[in-house]
Design a protein around this motif. Structure first.
Motif, PDB file in Angstrom:
ATOM      1  N   ALA A  29       0.805  -1.225   0.000  1.00 54.15           N
ATOM      2  CA  ALA A  29       0.000   0.000   0.000  1.00 54.15           C
ATOM      3  C   ALA A  29       0.846   1.287   0.000  1.00 54.15           C
ATOM      4  CB  ALA A  29      -0.958  -0.025   1.186  1.00 54.15           C
ATOM      5  N   PRO A  30       1.940   1.393   0.796  1.00 56.24           N
ATOM      6  CA  PRO A  30       2.655   2.676   0.813  1.00 56.24           C
ATOM      7  C   PRO A  30       3.555   2.893  -0.403  1.00 56.24           C
ATOM      8  CG  PRO A  30       3.130   1.335   2.781  1.00 56.24           C
ATOM      9  CD  PRO A  30       2.508   0.444   1.773  1.00 56.24           C
ATOM     10  N   ILE A  31       3.127   2.444  -1.574  1.00 59.02           N
ATOM     11  CA  ILE A  31       3.927   2.630  -2.781  1.00 59.02           C
ATOM     12  C   ILE A  31       3.104   3.416  -3.799  1.00 59.02           C
ATOM     13  CG2 ILE A  31       5.136   1.467  -4.673  1.00 59.02           C
ATOM     14  CD1 ILE A  31       5.558  -0.931  -2.879  1.00 59.02           C
ATOM     15  N   VAL A  32       3.664   4.492  -4.315  1.00 57.61           N
ATOM     16  CA  VAL A  32       2.972   5.244  -5.370  1.00 57.61           C
ATOM     17  C   VAL A  32       3.901   5.401  -6.572  1.00 57.61           C
ATOM     18  CG1 VAL A  32       1.423   6.555  -3.868  1.00 57.61           C
ATOM     19  CG2 VAL A  32       3.711   7.451  -4.378  1.00 57.61           C
ATOM     20  N   ALA A  71      -1.635   4.564   4.654  1.00 62.59           N
ATOM     21  CA  ALA A  71      -1.610   3.127   4.358  1.00 62.59           C
ATOM     22  C   ALA A  71      -0.822   2.303   5.357  1.00 62.59           C
ATOM     23  CB  ALA A  71      -1.048   2.903   2.958  1.00 62.59           C
ATOM     24  N   GLY A  72      -0.382   2.918   6.431  1.00 61.89           N
ATOM     25  CA  GLY A  72       0.299   2.114   7.450  1.00 61.89           C
ATOM     26  C   GLY A  72       1.762   2.432   7.583  1.00 61.89           C
ATOM     27  N   ALA A  73       2.282   3.342   6.785  1.00 59.52           N
ATOM     28  CA  ALA A  73       3.685   3.728   6.913  1.00 59.52           C
ATOM     29  C   ALA A  73       3.770   5.246   6.958  1.00 59.52           C
ATOM     30  CB  ALA A  73       4.483   3.197   5.726  1.00 59.52           C
ATOM     31  N   PRO A  74       4.735   5.789   7.702  1.00 55.78           N
ATOM     32  CA  PRO A  74       4.852   7.249   7.776  1.00 55.78           C
ATOM     33  C   PRO A  74       5.385   7.845   6.462  1.00 55.78           C
ATOM     34  CG  PRO A  74       6.590   6.179   9.044  1.00 55.78           C
ATOM     35  CD  PRO A  74       5.696   5.099   8.563  1.00 55.78           C
ATOM     36  N   TYR A  75       5.938   7.026   5.604  1.00 55.36           N
ATOM     37  CA  TYR A  75       6.489   7.515   4.340  1.00 55.36           C
ATOM     38  C   TYR A  75       5.866   6.765   3.185  1.00 55.36           C
ATOM     39  CZ  TYR A  75      10.241   9.503   7.176  1.00 55.36           C
ATOM     40  OH  TYR A  75      10.960  10.206   8.077  1.00 55.36           O
ATOM     41  N   LEU A  76       5.933   7.364   2.005  1.00 56.48           N
ATOM     42  CA  LEU A  76       5.513   6.657   0.786  1.00 56.48           C
ATOM     43  C   LEU A  76       6.734   6.396  -0.089  1.00 56.48           C
ATOM     44  CD1 LEU A  76       2.248   8.511  -0.329  1.00 56.48           C
ATOM     45  CD2 LEU A  76       2.483   6.337   0.903  1.00 56.48           C
ATOM     46  N   GLY A 113      12.619   6.464  -4.439  1.00 60.49           N
ATOM     47  CA  GLY A 113      13.009   7.013  -3.149  1.00 60.49           C
ATOM     48  C   GLY A 113      11.795   7.240  -2.265  1.00 60.49           C
ATOM     49  N   TRP A 114      12.061   7.632  -1.028  1.00 60.68           N
ATOM     50  CA  TRP A 114      10.996   7.847  -0.047  1.00 60.68           C
ATOM     51  C   TRP A 114      10.606   9.308   0.028  1.00 60.68           C
ATOM     52  CZ3 TRP A 114       8.823   3.730   2.306  1.00 60.68           C
ATOM     53  CH2 TRP A 114       9.577   2.531   2.444  1.00 60.68           C
ATOM     54  N   SER A 115       9.369   9.522   0.452  1.00 61.84           N
ATOM     55  CA  SER A 115       8.944  10.899   0.720  1.00 61.84           C
ATOM     56  C   SER A 115       7.807  10.879   1.736  1.00 61.84           C
ATOM     57  CB  SER A 115       8.461  11.567  -0.569  1.00 61.84           C
ATOM     58  OG  SER A 115       7.968  12.855  -0.251  1.00 61.84           O
ATOM     59  N   GLU A 116       7.700  11.983   2.513  1.00 58.43           N
ATOM     60  CA  GLU A 116       6.518  12.110   3.370  1.00 58.43           C
ATOM     61  C   GLU A 116       5.335  12.406   2.452  1.00 58.43           C
ATOM     62  OE1 GLU A 116       7.191  14.950   6.586  1.00 58.43           O
ATOM     63  OE2 GLU A 116       9.231  14.142   6.711  1.00 58.43           O
ATOM     64  N   PRO A 117       4.144  11.842   2.751  1.00 55.72           N
ATOM     65  CA  PRO A 117       2.992  12.019   1.850  1.00 55.72           C
ATOM     66  C   PRO A 117       2.693  13.495   1.595  1.00 55.72           C
ATOM     67  CG  PRO A 117       2.484  10.447   3.594  1.00 55.72           C
ATOM     68  CD  PRO A 117       3.817  11.004   3.910  1.00 55.72           C
ATOM     69  N   VAL A 156       7.250  -2.969   0.933  1.00 53.57           N
ATOM     70  CA  VAL A 156       8.154  -2.376   1.920  1.00 53.57           C
ATOM     71  C   VAL A 156       7.888  -3.047   3.259  1.00 53.57           C
ATOM     72  CG1 VAL A 156       8.313  -0.167   0.697  1.00 53.57           C
ATOM     73  CG2 VAL A 156       6.540  -0.496   2.444  1.00 53.57           C
ATOM     74  N   VAL A 157       8.896  -3.014   4.135  1.00 50.00           N
ATOM     75  CA  VAL A 157       8.740  -3.691   5.422  1.00 50.00           C
ATOM     76  C   VAL A 157       9.532  -2.921   6.479  1.00 50.00           C
ATOM     77  CG1 VAL A 157      10.613  -5.319   4.855  1.00 50.00           C
ATOM     78  CG2 VAL A 157       8.941  -5.936   6.604  1.00 50.00           C
ATOM     79  N   SER A 158       8.957  -2.797   7.659  1.00 51.43           N
ATOM     80  CA  SER A 158       9.609  -2.018   8.718  1.00 51.43           C
ATOM     81  C   SER A 158      10.581  -2.875   9.504  1.00 51.43           C
ATOM     82  CB  SER A 158       8.551  -1.455   9.665  1.00 51.43           C
ATOM     83  OG  SER A 158       7.957  -2.525  10.367  1.00 51.43           O
TER      84      SER A 158
END
Ligand SMILES: Nc1ncnc2c1ncn2[C@@H]1O[C@H](COP(=O)(O)OP(=O)(O)OP(=O)(O)O)[C@@H](O)[C@H]1O
Ligand SMILES: [Mg+2]
Lengths: 361, 222
Positions: free
Chosen positions: A244-247, A262-267, A278-282, A336-338
């Protein structure tokens, strides 16, 4: 006495590693197998037959022998170095050279190097020649004494991978001496830890060695991070990957908004093919105007299912967000996985690790 | 008259180019003595040096023999041998061989000792027999040094073979001794420069032999 009453059964068609501190008798043990050192007492049986039953040089020609600095003949070209044992066995020059060419390819040496002399090769290449030379007459047994210890870590890793591949293809019985426990764990099917005097401290598959060292000596020898290293033997297949946290980089405003919680602080932003960028805050993402330069690095992703929990944990630890990125075989983001989820998987794996399967590292 | 005048006078005199005392005759005699002495010395020095070097034993005994050999005065030995054996080839050969053996013996031993032990270990581990290891693994690598030993022996023989003339034999020494006796300095200088020229030619010959026989893979240290 260098080696005292050592008793060891080396399995066929697998890699047995002798490991232990300097001077513990690894080399002596190895050299007893091809009778470079004659034991004062006891016997060495090869397929049930005493090794002293045949002439010593016949015995040695049936075993490849690789030493630390390759020990190449500097006056001979690479191809003639490799053709040494076939020539000793009386093969014709042409047949020996044809065989040598075949082996150069097998060990990953460019055919253009055939006519060069050893001094014109790098240490890593020389070591490959040493391995090719040992394999030239297709001996069932390969004896290797710290073959990779004189090259840098990157080249060493390449040579280790190559050896594993060759072993898989050719099914040789390999006895491999090293003082590097990481190397032992990586390439060994079975690992024999020796202590001074050539006494056997433990003889076990690497995973078992890491999970249950026989005594304080072995535990000490394995080093402080044996827990982490043991993770190499657990597959990442069991991890719960979040998709889910993938765009995608071309996502619409609605898609971004929908995934923000979607369950993660970053997308994780991917390109149009699904490869991670790469990662980003929504909140920092604006549909249609995503700036790749503004994204946080996603670090080195791990291949889901193929790589171990150790690789997954490493990715998470190195990631600026604390989340690891899993990719499929083609490099597309698989989820992704924490760190937390990885930690749970590790605890679960330890619990049912009666006989952990060996996976690729 | 300076030395160069002597030299040009000697070589331009056509009488010096023919007959039993002509340059070609004396040169070939000298060459004959040299080759014979070198061959004897090599037959003695090379095998002993190769074998002791291969097994790494007897180094002390070797250097003792070599020092003793070097300490023997060549000329004294010549006189002694002639008194014992009488005139002939043998009393000349003995001192020349005694002179040439030490450099061959010692350098060959050292050359074999200096060979990297790991290819030897690898060869043994591959099941190569000892003689083959010696001849096909060690000698090719030790060859530049071994040839260096033979070269110094050869040069010493070339310059010392002039003593043959003292005991009524030929060679380039004839010019020097006869010239001194006849106070014909042209002849003395001519003989000396021929000897020097032959020593230089020896160097060139060894350079060529090294070039041809030493593998390009062997990093030259000699
Ligand atoms: N040729 C020899 N003769 C007598 N003793 C030897 C010989 N070679 C080795 N030793 C001794 O035997 C012991 C074991 O030596 P060995 O070379 O087998 O150790 P190793 O485990 O291979 O060590 P390293 O990791 O340093 O190579 C050492 O104590 C060493 O001093
Ligand atoms: Mg060793």
């Amino acid at each position: 006495m260098a080696v005292d009453r050592l008793s060891l059964e080396i399995p066929d068609r697998s890699i047995t590693v002798l490991v232990g501190p300097s001077g513990c008798g690894k080399t002596t043990t190895l050299r007893m197998i091809n009778r470079m050192v004659e034991p004062t007492e006891g016997t060495i049986l090869i397929d049930g037959v005493d090794s002293r039953q045949q002439p010593v040089n016949i015995l040695r020609r049936s075993m490849g022998y690789v030493i630390q600095n390759a020990g190449l003949f500097q006056h001979r070209t690479i191809i003639d170095n490799i053709a040494t044992v076939p020539r000793l066995l009386g093969w014709s020059k042409d047949k020996s050279r044809a065989r040598a060419r075949e082996l150069m390819e097998r060990v990953g040496l460019d055919a253009a190097l055939a006519k060069r002399y050893p001094y014109q090769l790098s240490g890593g290449q020389q070591q490959r020649v040493g391995v090719a030379r040992a394999l030239a007459a297709d001996p069932p047994v390969l004896l290797m004494d710290e073959p990779f210890s004189a090259v840098d870590p990157v080249v060493r890793k390449g040579l280790q991978d190559e050896l594993l591949r060759i072993q898989e293809e050719l099914g040789k019985t390999i006895v491999f001496v090293t003082h590097d426990i990481d190397e032992a764990v990586k390439i060994g099917t079975m690992v024999a830890v020796l202590r001074t005097g050539g006494r056997l401290a433990q003889f076990a598959p690497p995973a078992e060695l890491l999970s249950s060292p026989a005594d304080a000596f072995v535990e000490d020898f394995l080093g402080a991070d044996r827990g982490i290293r043991r993770l190499s033997f657990f597959s990442s297949a069991g991890l719960d990957l979040l998709t889910a946290p993938i765009v995608a980089v071309d996502a619409t405003a609605e898609q971004i908004a929908a995934r923000a919680d979607a369950g993660a602080p970053y997308l994780l932003v991917t390109d149009v093919d699904g490869k991670p960028l790469g990662w980003s805050e929504p909140g920092r993402l604006t549909a249609g105007r995503i700036d790749r330069g503004q994204l946080l690095s996603h670090g080195r992703p791990f291949v889901a299912g193929q790589e171990s929990l150790r690789a997954a944990l490493d990715c998470a630890v190195l990631s600026p967000t604390g989340w690891a990125v899993a990719v499929d075989g083609e490099g597309r983001a698989a989820g992704v996985v924490s760190q937390q989820a990885i930690g749970e998987a590790i605890r679960g794996a330890h619990e049912d690790s009666v006989g952990p399967a060996k996976v690729l590292r | 008259m300076n030395v160069l005048d002597f030299v040009s006078a000697f070589f331009s005199d056509s009488a010096h180019w023919q007959g039993y005392d002509g340059i070609p005759t004396r040169l070939s005699e000298h060459l004959g003595y040299t080759l014979e002495a070198l061959a004897f010395a090599a037959v003695i020095g090379l095998p002993v040096g190769l074998v002791t070097g291969h097994y790494g034993r007897g180094g002390n005994a070797l250097s003792l023999i070599a020092t003793a050999g070097r300490a023997l005065p060549t000329f004294g030995l010549l006189v002694l041998m002639t008194m014992l054996i009488g005139f002939g080839m043998l009393p000349v050969m003995i001192p020349l061989v005694v002179l040439a053996v030490p450099p061959i013996l010692v350098t060959t031993y050292e050359a074999m000792r200096s060979v990297d032990p790991s290819p030897v270990d690898a060869a043994r581990g591959m099941g190569m027999a000892e003689t083959r290891i010696l001849l096909q693994v060690e000698v090719p690598v030790a060859l530049p040094l071994i040839l260096g030993g033979l070269r110094s022996a050869a040069i010493q023989i070339v310059s010392t073979a002039t003593i043959a003339a003292y005991v009524s034999l030929g060679g380039l020494g004839r010019y020097i001794i006869d010239g001194l006796y006849q106070r014909d300095y042209e002849k003395v200088v001519g003989g000396a420069s021929l000897t020097a020229g032959m020593a230089l030619a020896t160097l060139a010959v060894f350079w060529a032999i090294t070039k041809v026989t030493v593998s390009p893979g062997v990093r030259r240290s000699a």
